[in-house]
Design an enzyme around this catalytic site. Structure first.
Site, PDB file in Angstrom:
ATOM      1  CG  ASP A   1     -13.205 -59.332 -41.141  1.00  0.00           C
ATOM      2  OD1 ASP A   1     -13.907 -59.317 -40.116  1.00  0.00           O
ATOM      3  OD2 ASP A   1     -13.441 -58.637 -42.129  1.00  0.00           O
TER       4      ASP A   1
ATOM      5  NE  ARG B   1      -3.851 -53.886 -48.161  1.00  0.00           N
ATOM      6  CZ  ARG B   1      -3.733 -53.504 -46.901  1.00  0.00           C
ATOM      7  NH1 ARG B   1      -2.533 -53.443 -46.335  1.00  0.00           N
ATOM      8  NH2 ARG B   1      -4.791 -53.180 -46.188  1.00  0.00           N
TER       9      ARG B   1
ATOM     10  CG  ASP C   1      -6.661 -53.748 -49.602  1.00  0.00           C
ATOM     11  OD1 ASP C   1      -5.980 -52.919 -50.243  1.00  0.00           O
ATOM     12  OD2 ASP C   1      -6.880 -53.646 -48.384  1.00  0.00           O
TER      13      ASP C   1
ATOM     14  CB  SER D   1     -12.514 -50.998 -40.974  1.00  0.00           C
ATOM     15  OG  SER D   1     -12.485 -50.216 -42.152  1.00  0.00           O
TER      16      SER D   1
END
Length: 427
Positions: free
Chosen positions: A12, A92, A121, A177
């Site tokens: 990605d 994050r 996110d 994922s």
């Protein structure tokens, strides 16, 4: 235009990097934060430069992540919806801050991330940016209709990468994922999107990274002792700790105290991850509520964090006043929600943290835990600040001076007064 891109080297973000360069005719700077994801960073800088970045920064945030994000969250006892230890959520803001530091130093006009428009996110990155660098623009390609039209799925991304000679290792063999850092690893999507799917069978043994299945863990319990100072784990005692540290290779000893090996926060997490992982500790499979409104299913491995949270809670029970603990515990759902929803740098989270820090002044001492087939069992605790008094709590006689049982009569009578009044009330 100059854009700093959150870059992992995966399919990605590799496609994203080149797409942004073409769309905005911009200079692209790749940024990757090392928050303990291990060998996933190997060869990353060269790959970013080959893909079109003018520079690639790899921020070593491992100690910062452990000391200033994981440990404060453990002090707060934060668990989202009663089960999730917030491994992705807490990483994050740490990553965003590192990325924004580079963006400001490089004079970038914008930052960009590969978070989808369906997930949490995107909110975490952009709320962190709003708090730390409100003048830096945020670009989210997955919320750009032209990007989604060009890349409706992984097949189109792989084809784009092949056409532009972008080196990738993507395949369709792993239909889920993964996101890994020092605190945990998460698994989502693919077969896990079916909440009835059983991810504990032998067929999925290879999916897990940080832990063995509880049924495959050793048949003999393993003990570890943890030394705390004001709510933070600072040392570990274990029969085989020297060999464990040698095996890990990147854990630094900072000293010794009363038989404990003193370690940095990163070192503590590394050791506990290894111990927890080999005993099947820390696996959780949950359906959670995303901030954007949908429910999602995730499988998580958090071996070291599970041990640390249990040990910390046990020491608090010994050393923190009942009413102070009651207030702190009442704030756990809100604190966890703030972390999950991306408000780490918000004033309300910082205010709660100040209260938490105050409650931790007496949380110093030792905790012994027993690890056995997925379980963390408390096996002893002691502290110079203990509020526990054996003379008061004992069931044996001869301690009337410490606690006079006759006093309980008046105590009960006064507490019963309003209940009796309520019972007599005409309704």
């Amino acid at each position: 235009m100059k854009i700093v891109v959150a870059y992992s080297g995966g399919l990605d973000t590799s496609v994203l990097l080149l797409w942004l360069k073409e769309k905005y005719n911009a200079e692209i700077i790749a940024y990757c934060a090392d928050v303990g994801q291990g060998d996933e960073l190997d060869g990353l800088e060269q790959k970013a430069l080959t893909t079109g970045a003018s520079k690639c920064f790899i921020g070593d945030l491992k100690e910062d992540f452990a000391a200033n994000y994981i440990f404060p969250m453990i002090q707060a006892g934060a668990i989202y919806e009663g089960r999730y230890l917030l491994g992705t959520s807490i990483a994050r803001p740490c990553i965003a801050k590192g990325m924004l530091d580079v963006a400001l130093a490089e004079g970038a006009d914008a930052i960009a991330h590969g978070a989808t428009g369906k997930g949490n996110d995107q909110v975490r990155f952009e709320l962190s940016a709003a708090s730390l660098a409100p003048n830096v623009k945020c670009i989210a390609p997955w919320r750009d209709a032209s990007f989604r039209a060009q890349f409706p799925g992984r097949t189109e991304m792989i084809a784009y990468a092949d056409a532009h000679n972008i080196p990738i290792k993507a395949s369709m063999k792993k239909p889920y994922s993964m996101d890994r850092n020092l605190l945990h690893i998460s698994f989502e999507a693919g077969m896990l999107e079916d909440p009835w799917y059983d991810a504990t069978t032998p067929a999925d043994r290879e999916m897990y990274v940080l832990s063995v299945a509880p049924e495959d863990a050793p048949d003999t319990p393993e003990y570890v002792e943890i030394l705390f100072d004001k709510g933070n784990a600072v040392g570990i005692k274990h029969d085989n700790l020297d060999a464990i540290i040698a095996e890990l290779g990147d854990v630094k000893i900072t000293g010794q105290q009363d038989g404990y090996i003193l370690l940095t926060p990163y070192g503590v997490m590394r050791v506990l991850n290894l111990l927890g992982g080999r005993n099947g500790v820390g696996r959780v499979d949950i359906v959670e509520n995303r901030f954007v409104g949908m429910k999602s299913r995730g499988v998580y491995e958090t071996p070291g964090g599970t041990i640390l949270l249990a040990a910390h809670r046990d020491l608090e029970a010994l050393t923190v006043d009942r009413e102070a603990m009651f207030i702190r515990d009442g704030l756990i759902p809100k604190y966890a929600q703030l972390v999950y929803n991306g408000f780490w740098f918000a004033p309300e989270r910082e205010a709660i943290q100040a209260l938490v820090t105050h409650t931790q002044q007496t949380v110093s001492g030792e905790v012994r835990v027993k690890l056995y087939k997925g379980n963390v069992m408390n096996a002893g605790r002691k502290s110079p600040h203990s509020l526990y008094s054996e003379a008061v709590a004992t069931m044996e006689g001869g301690q009337d001076s410490a606690y006079n049982q006759d006093d309980a009569t008046g105590f009960i009578a006064l507490n019963a007064l309003r209940l009796k009044a309520s019972a007599r009330q005409v309704k």
